[in-house]
Design a protein around this motif. Structure first.
Motif, PDB file in Angstrom:
ATOM      1  N   GLY A 170       0.810  -1.214   0.000  1.00 26.71           N
ATOM      2  CA  GLY A 170       0.000   0.000   0.000  1.00 26.71           C
ATOM      3  C   GLY A 170       0.840   1.259   0.000  1.00 26.71           C
ATOM      4  N   LYS A 171       0.170   2.387  -0.232  1.00 19.82           N
ATOM      5  CA  LYS A 171       0.839   3.686  -0.260  1.00 19.82           C
ATOM      6  C   LYS A 171       0.588   4.421   1.049  1.00 19.82           C
ATOM      7  CE  LYS A 171       0.634   4.110  -5.298  1.00 19.82           C
ATOM      8  NZ  LYS A 171       0.143   4.896  -6.451  1.00 19.82           N
ATOM      9  N   VAL A 172       1.675   4.912   1.630  1.00 20.00           N
ATOM     10  CA  VAL A 172       1.614   5.573   2.937  1.00 20.00           C
ATOM     11  C   VAL A 172       2.202   6.967   2.807  1.00 20.00           C
ATOM     12  CG1 VAL A 172       2.365   5.495   5.342  1.00 20.00           C
ATOM     13  CG2 VAL A 172       1.867   3.349   4.114  1.00 20.00           C
ATOM     14  N   VAL A 173       1.476   7.969   3.287  1.00 25.07           N
ATOM     15  CA  VAL A 173       1.955   9.351   3.278  1.00 25.07           C
ATOM     16  C   VAL A 173       2.404   9.717   4.688  1.00 25.07           C
ATOM     17  CG1 VAL A 173       1.283  11.771   3.045  1.00 25.07           C
ATOM     18  CG2 VAL A 173       0.580  10.107   1.316  1.00 25.07           C
ATOM     19  N   LEU A 174       3.634  10.220   4.786  1.00 23.73           N
ATOM     20  CA  LEU A 174       4.197  10.656   6.063  1.00 23.73           C
ATOM     21  C   LEU A 174       4.243  12.178   6.067  1.00 23.73           C
ATOM     22  CD1 LEU A 174       7.185   8.124   6.153  1.00 23.73           C
ATOM     23  CD2 LEU A 174       4.880   7.810   7.085  1.00 23.73           C
ATOM     24  N   LEU A 175       3.433  12.789   6.910  1.00 23.74           N
ATOM     25  CA  LEU A 175       3.331  14.241   6.958  1.00 23.74           C
ATOM     26  C   LEU A 175       4.270  14.800   8.021  1.00 23.74           C
ATOM     27  CD1 LEU A 175      -0.520  14.379   6.641  1.00 23.74           C
ATOM     28  CD2 LEU A 175       1.052  15.407   5.012  1.00 23.74           C
ATOM     29  N   THR A 176       5.148  15.714   7.614  1.00 22.85           N
ATOM     30  CA  THR A 176       6.110  16.316   8.533  1.00 22.85           C
ATOM     31  C   THR A 176       6.035  17.834   8.442  1.00 22.85           C
ATOM     32  OG1 THR A 176       7.887  16.391   6.891  1.00 22.85           O
ATOM     33  CG2 THR A 176       7.659  14.354   8.165  1.00 22.85           C
ATOM     34  N   ASN A 220      -5.066  18.054   1.057  1.00 20.47           N
ATOM     35  CA  ASN A 220      -5.851  18.151  -0.173  1.00 20.47           C
ATOM     36  C   ASN A 220      -5.002  17.810  -1.393  1.00 20.47           C
ATOM     37  OD1 ASN A 220      -8.313  18.929  -1.635  1.00 20.47           O
ATOM     38  ND2 ASN A 220      -7.101  20.679  -2.334  1.00 20.47           N
ATOM     39  N   ASN A 221      -3.757  18.301  -1.413  1.00 22.20           N
ATOM     40  CA  ASN A 221      -2.854  18.009  -2.527  1.00 22.20           C
ATOM     41  C   ASN A 221      -2.545  16.517  -2.612  1.00 22.20           C
ATOM     42  OD1 ASN A 221      -2.710  20.694  -3.272  1.00 22.20           O
ATOM     43  ND2 ASN A 221      -0.840  21.109  -2.111  1.00 22.20           N
ATOM     44  N   VAL A 222      -2.372  15.880  -1.454  1.00 23.39           N
ATOM     45  CA  VAL A 222      -2.084  14.441  -1.429  1.00 23.39           C
ATOM     46  C   VAL A 222      -3.263  13.651  -1.995  1.00 23.39           C
ATOM     47  CG1 VAL A 222      -1.819  12.447   0.107  1.00 23.39           C
ATOM     48  CG2 VAL A 222      -0.422  14.486   0.449  1.00 23.39           C
ATOM     49  N   LEU A 223      -4.476  14.017  -1.586  1.00 24.83           N
ATOM     50  CA  LEU A 223      -5.662  13.302  -2.054  1.00 24.83           C
ATOM     51  C   LEU A 223      -5.831  13.442  -3.571  1.00 24.83           C
ATOM     52  CD1 LEU A 223      -8.143  14.254   0.822  1.00 24.83           C
ATOM     53  CD2 LEU A 223      -7.075  12.019   0.428  1.00 24.83           C
ATOM     54  N   ASN A 224      -5.412  14.589  -4.112  1.00 27.72           N
ATOM     55  CA  ASN A 224      -5.477  14.784  -5.566  1.00 27.72           C
ATOM     56  C   ASN A 224      -4.368  14.022  -6.290  1.00 27.72           C
ATOM     57  OD1 ASN A 224      -7.684  16.506  -5.405  1.00 27.72           O
ATOM     58  ND2 ASN A 224      -6.406  18.334  -5.210  1.00 27.72           N
ATOM     59  N   ARG A 225      -3.183  14.040  -5.701  1.00 29.93           N
ATOM     60  CA  ARG A 225      -2.006  13.465  -6.359  1.00 29.93           C
ATOM     61  C   ARG A 225      -1.901  11.946  -6.184  1.00 29.93           C
ATOM     62  NH1 ARG A 225       3.175  12.913  -4.418  1.00 29.93           N
ATOM     63  NH2 ARG A 225       2.645  14.096  -2.550  1.00 29.93           N
ATOM     64  N   ILE A 226      -2.352  11.454  -5.021  1.00 28.57           N
ATOM     65  CA  ILE A 226      -2.258  10.014  -4.730  1.00 28.57           C
ATOM     66  C   ILE A 226      -3.650   9.513  -4.329  1.00 28.57           C
ATOM     67  CG2 ILE A 226      -0.914   8.234  -3.527  1.00 28.57           C
ATOM     68  CD1 ILE A 226       1.015  10.446  -2.641  1.00 28.57           C
ATOM     69  N   PRO A 227      -4.559   9.379  -5.278  1.00 29.09           N
ATOM     70  CA  PRO A 227      -5.940   9.001  -4.943  1.00 29.09           C
ATOM     71  C   PRO A 227      -6.069   7.629  -4.273  1.00 29.09           C
ATOM     72  CG  PRO A 227      -5.576   8.888  -7.310  1.00 29.09           C
ATOM     73  CD  PRO A 227      -4.378   9.559  -6.731  1.00 29.09           C
ATOM     74  N   ASP A 228      -5.079   6.764  -4.458  1.00 28.00           N
ATOM     75  CA  ASP A 228      -5.152   5.433  -3.867  1.00 28.00           C
ATOM     76  C   ASP A 228      -4.300   5.303  -2.602  1.00 28.00           C
ATOM     77  OD1 ASP A 228      -2.837   5.755  -5.321  1.00 28.00           O
ATOM     78  OD2 ASP A 228      -2.749   3.672  -6.021  1.00 28.00           O
ATOM     79  N   VAL A 229      -4.009   6.428  -1.933  1.00 27.32           N
ATOM     80  CA  VAL A 229      -3.273   6.384  -0.681  1.00 27.32           C
ATOM     81  C   VAL A 229      -4.067   5.584   0.355  1.00 27.32           C
ATOM     82  CG1 VAL A 229      -4.255   8.613   0.070  1.00 27.32           C
ATOM     83  CG2 VAL A 229      -2.150   7.769   1.113  1.00 27.32           C
ATOM     84  N   ARG A 230      -3.378   4.750   1.123  1.00 25.48           N
ATOM     85  CA  ARG A 230      -4.052   3.901   2.104  1.00 25.48           C
ATOM     86  C   ARG A 230      -3.947   4.443   3.524  1.00 25.48           C
ATOM     87  NH1 ARG A 230      -4.274  -1.505   1.493  1.00 25.48           N
ATOM     88  NH2 ARG A 230      -5.506  -1.400   3.416  1.00 25.48           N
ATOM     89  N   ALA A 231      -2.819   5.119   3.825  1.00 24.30           N
ATOM     90  CA  ALA A 231      -2.603   5.525   5.207  1.00 24.30           C
ATOM     91  C   ALA A 231      -1.886   6.863   5.303  1.00 24.30           C
ATOM     92  CB  ALA A 231      -1.797   4.451   5.947  1.00 24.30           C
ATOM     93  N   PHE A 232      -2.226   7.597   6.381  1.00 19.20           N
ATOM     94  CA  PHE A 232      -1.556   8.849   6.713  1.00 19.20           C
ATOM     95  C   PHE A 232      -0.914   8.699   8.095  1.00 19.20           C
ATOM     96  CE2 PHE A 232      -4.744  10.241   3.706  1.00 19.20           C
ATOM     97  CZ  PHE A 232      -4.166  11.306   3.022  1.00 19.20           C
ATOM     98  N   VAL A 233       0.333   9.152   8.197  1.00 29.83           N
ATOM     99  CA  VAL A 233       0.997   9.221   9.507  1.00 29.83           C
ATOM    100  C   VAL A 233       1.536  10.633   9.668  1.00 29.83           C
ATOM    101  CG1 VAL A 233       2.744   8.259  11.039  1.00 29.83           C
ATOM    102  CG2 VAL A 233       1.722   6.805   9.277  1.00 29.83           C
ATOM    103  N   THR A 234       1.144  11.308  10.750  1.00 31.29           N
ATOM    104  CA  THR A 234       1.681  12.636  11.020  1.00 31.29           C
ATOM    105  C   THR A 234       2.588  12.573  12.233  1.00 31.29           C
ATOM    106  OG1 THR A 234       1.160  14.914  11.681  1.00 31.29           O
ATOM    107  CG2 THR A 234      -0.438  13.213  12.295  1.00 31.29           C
ATOM    108  N   THR A 235       3.767  13.168  12.104  1.00 28.25           N
ATOM    109  CA  THR A 235       4.719  13.135  13.212  1.00 28.25           C
ATOM    110  C   THR A 235       4.396  14.173  14.286  1.00 28.25           C
ATOM    111  OG1 THR A 235       6.218  14.643  12.034  1.00 28.25           O
ATOM    112  CG2 THR A 235       6.579  12.254  11.759  1.00 28.25           C
ATOM    113  N   THR A 236       3.380  15.015  14.019  1.00 30.51           N
ATOM    114  CA  THR A 236       2.966  16.047  14.970  1.00 30.51           C
ATOM    115  C   THR A 236       1.498  15.866  15.307  1.00 30.51           C
ATOM    116  OG1 THR A 236       4.546  17.573  13.961  1.00 30.51           O
ATOM    117  CG2 THR A 236       2.879  18.528  15.405  1.00 30.51           C
ATOM    118  N   ALA A 237       1.200  15.691  16.586  1.00 26.13           N
ATOM    119  CA  ALA A 237      -0.173  15.387  17.015  1.00 26.13           C
ATOM    120  C   ALA A 237      -1.163  16.475  16.627  1.00 26.13           C
ATOM    121  CB  ALA A 237      -0.200  15.169  18.524  1.00 26.13           C
TER     122      ALA A 237
END
Length: 324
Positions: A170-176, A220-237
């Protein structure tokens, strides 16, 4: 008459010796009243400084620190700034150093200004610095030690939970954030250490900025660019709710796996609602207590040197009801 004089001198000497003996025994055993007074007047003066005053996490750190200070017959004050104001925070550091407190326990800030204060001004004045919750590199700050979570391990824990929930594909986006603190870099490193072992897991590191508006835009940009993203992880609560807000405008949150760190009231609520799948919970009260105990031990010369790697407090994964 001569004999009477000799007897009188002997009696006086005997009485004097008795008094001297009494006070010698008192000094040996210790007078309870005078001991308390001495302990009170010679107690160490400590200060805890944070750039996030009046937040649930730092309130607990402060409670733990004050409990440990009372137990050690020391005094401690909690200083800091509101709204992450770095200049006010650094000014509090300068005031603490100028006040010649015995020890500074401080939330680490990974900036040149902070490191200069810790490395030069505090050290030159003989004031030991212990970082708590957020660390800075020891060789860049000369801090005595760090007390708090092992953020690298926390990143590994959240990555393993993600794999348990999603599987190995799967595709995972790591937000920093654009300017990451030491603890954020450690979390990211821990996540990648685990996920990079699985070739079918594709990670995308995204700079989400520092403000809520920037996080919303990045999501919003991630959802447009990677429509099949499965998971989001943010390093900041603080970013979790903004991510969820933007997702809910377009799709069901249940379509995604979302992970974060720190059990603030907001993230706890989102976990209970099942909107965040898991968070890594920390132990702020333990951090406060341990940091004061270690500072006192160092000041007394009972524990020299303190561990340069730091002392880690308990962390655990809290999962949403649907994931238990």
């Amino acid at each position: 008459m001569r004999k009477i004089g000799i007897y009188s001198i002997a009696i006086i000497c005997f009485i004097a010796l008795c008094f001297l003996g009494y006070y010698a025994v008192q000094a040996q055993n210790g007078n309870p009243a005078s001991t308390d007074e001495t302990e009170s007047s010679s107690g160490y003066r400590l200060v805890l400084i944070t750039k996030e005053l009046d937040t649930p996490f730092w309130d607990k750190v402060g409670e733990g620190a004050m409990a440990a200070a009372a137990r050690n017959h020391a005094s401690i004050e909690v200083w800091g700034s509101y709204g992450l104001n770095e200049q006010d925070f650094l000014k509090e550091m300068e005031i603490a150093i100028a006040s010649k407190v015995d020890g500074i326990i401080v939330q680490g800030l990974d900036t040149a200004e902070f490191k200069q204060l810790a490395m030069y001004k505090a050290t030159e004045n003989g004031i030991p610095v212990i970082t708590v919750a957020n660390d800075v590199p020891m060789n860049e700050s000369l801090r005595k030690t760090y007390v708090g979570s092992n953020h690298f391990e926390a990143g590994q824990m959240i990555a393993r939970q993600l794999l348990s929930d999603m599987g190995f594909n799967g595709k995972v986006v790591l937000l920093t954030e654009d300017r990451q603190e030491d603890f954020q870099r450690a979390r990211l490193k821990g996540i990648l250490e685990v996920l990079n072992n699985y070739p079918m897991i594709h990670t995308d590191i995204v700079d989400s900025g520092n403000s809520r508006e920037q996080v919303v835009k990045a999501t919003n940009n991630v959802l447009n660019r990677i429509p099949d993203v499965r998971a989001f992880v943010t390093t900041t609560a603080n970013n979790a709710s903004a991510i969820i807000q933007e997702i809910e405008k377009r799709r069901k949150v249940d379509n995604y796996l979302i992970y974060s760190f720190d059990d603030s009231p907001e993230t706890q609520k989102l976990v209970k609602q099942g909107k965040i799948d898991a968070i890594v919970s920390q132990s702020p009260q333990e951090m406060g207590e341990m940091s004061v105990d270690l500072m006192i031990s160092w000041l007394k010369g009972e524990l020299l040197p303190l561990s340069s790697d730091g002392y880690y407090t308990d962390i655990r994964v809290l999962k949403a009801e649907k994931r238990k």
